[in-house]
Scaffold this active site. Structure first.
Site, PDB file in Angstrom:
ATOM      1  N   CYS A 211       0.821  -1.206   0.000  1.00  0.00           N
ATOM      2  CA  CYS A 211       0.000   0.000   0.000  1.00  0.00           C
ATOM      3  C   CYS A 211       0.865   1.270   0.000  1.00  0.00           C
ATOM      4  O   CYS A 211       1.549   1.554  -0.970  1.00  0.00           O
ATOM      5  CB  CYS A 211      -0.968  -0.062   1.177  1.00  0.00           C
ATOM      6  SG  CYS A 211      -2.411   0.983   1.015  1.00  0.00           S
ATOM      7  N   HIS A 212       0.857   2.038   1.097  1.00  0.00           N
ATOM      8  CA  HIS A 212       1.685   3.240   1.219  1.00  0.00           C
ATOM      9  C   HIS A 212       3.085   2.925   1.753  1.00  0.00           C
ATOM     10  O   HIS A 212       3.929   3.807   1.831  1.00  0.00           O
ATOM     11  CB  HIS A 212       1.021   4.260   2.155  1.00  0.00           C
ATOM     12  CG  HIS A 212      -0.167   4.957   1.552  1.00  0.00           C
ATOM     13  ND1 HIS A 212      -1.404   4.366   1.481  1.00  0.00           N
ATOM     14  CD2 HIS A 212      -0.293   6.175   0.985  1.00  0.00           C
ATOM     15  CE1 HIS A 212      -2.251   5.205   0.910  1.00  0.00           C
ATOM     16  NE2 HIS A 212      -1.604   6.306   0.592  1.00  0.00           N
TER      17      HIS A 212
END
Length: 188
Positions: free
Chosen positions: A113-114
């Site tokens: 994800c991030h």
């Protein structure tokens, strides 16, 4: 009976307040079920706050402060996402150095994800094929990565995935890479 693919392996999870809880707990369970010792490393002592998107979730006990951690003592690293977590970690030089050391030692790293935001700061994505949450696409390309929109990407021991929907593929590939161990071609 649990799988023992990762028996005698020690895997670090680097996180701080604001991590996406499922991106820590599901890989943690998969890696632990495969026989590894899992260690929660953070620049904070005590507890860190998990999130379910923008809502507070559970708090988790930190096992080891990153200032006292060394990549030498681990066989791999997991970087969960969440927006606040990697944004804070990438401004913490000791955390960035800890991440970079896994690459210097050719050890597998999994970021979801991030999570790849921290990889940009560590300057370890240049020339690598990666994926992430879509808002990181330009940042990763500007850092020299080839960004692709795929469920799970593995480039010489670096495993990346886009979001919580990709967790099953992410966990499977992370366990495989941790079992394989060092990657001679993985360089900083």
């Amino acid at each position: 009976m649990s799988d023992q693919t990762l028996q005698n392996k020690r895997i670090a999870f680097l996180a701080t307040d604001g991590f996406e809880q499922v991106e820590l707990t599901k890989p943690w369970q998969a890696i632990q079920s495969a026989g590894a010792e899992v260690v929660l490393v953070s620049p904070r002592d005590g507890k860190i706050q998990g999130m379910n998107h923008d809502e507070k979730a559970d708090q988790f006990d930190v096992d080891l402060n990153v200032k006292d951690a060394s990549a030498e003592n681990f066989d791999g690293l997991v970087l969960p996402g969440g927006v606040a977590n990697p944004d804070t970690l990438r401004t913490c030089e000791v955390s960035v150095s800890f991440i970079r050391d896994f690459f210097k030692q050719h050890k597998p790293v999994a970021a979801i994800c991030h999570g790849p935001w921290t990889l940009i700061e560590a300057d370890v994505v240049r020339g690598r094929r990666v994926t992430s949450w879509p808002s990181l696409k330009t940042d990763l390309i500007n850092a020299g990565a080839e960004w692709v929109d795929e469920e799970c990407v593995c480039d010489q021991g670096l495993v990346t995935s886009r979001n919580p929907d990709d967790i099953p593929a992410f966990c499977e590939k992370a366990v495989e890479e941790f079992a394989e161990g060092k990657h001679a071609e993985q360089t900083v």
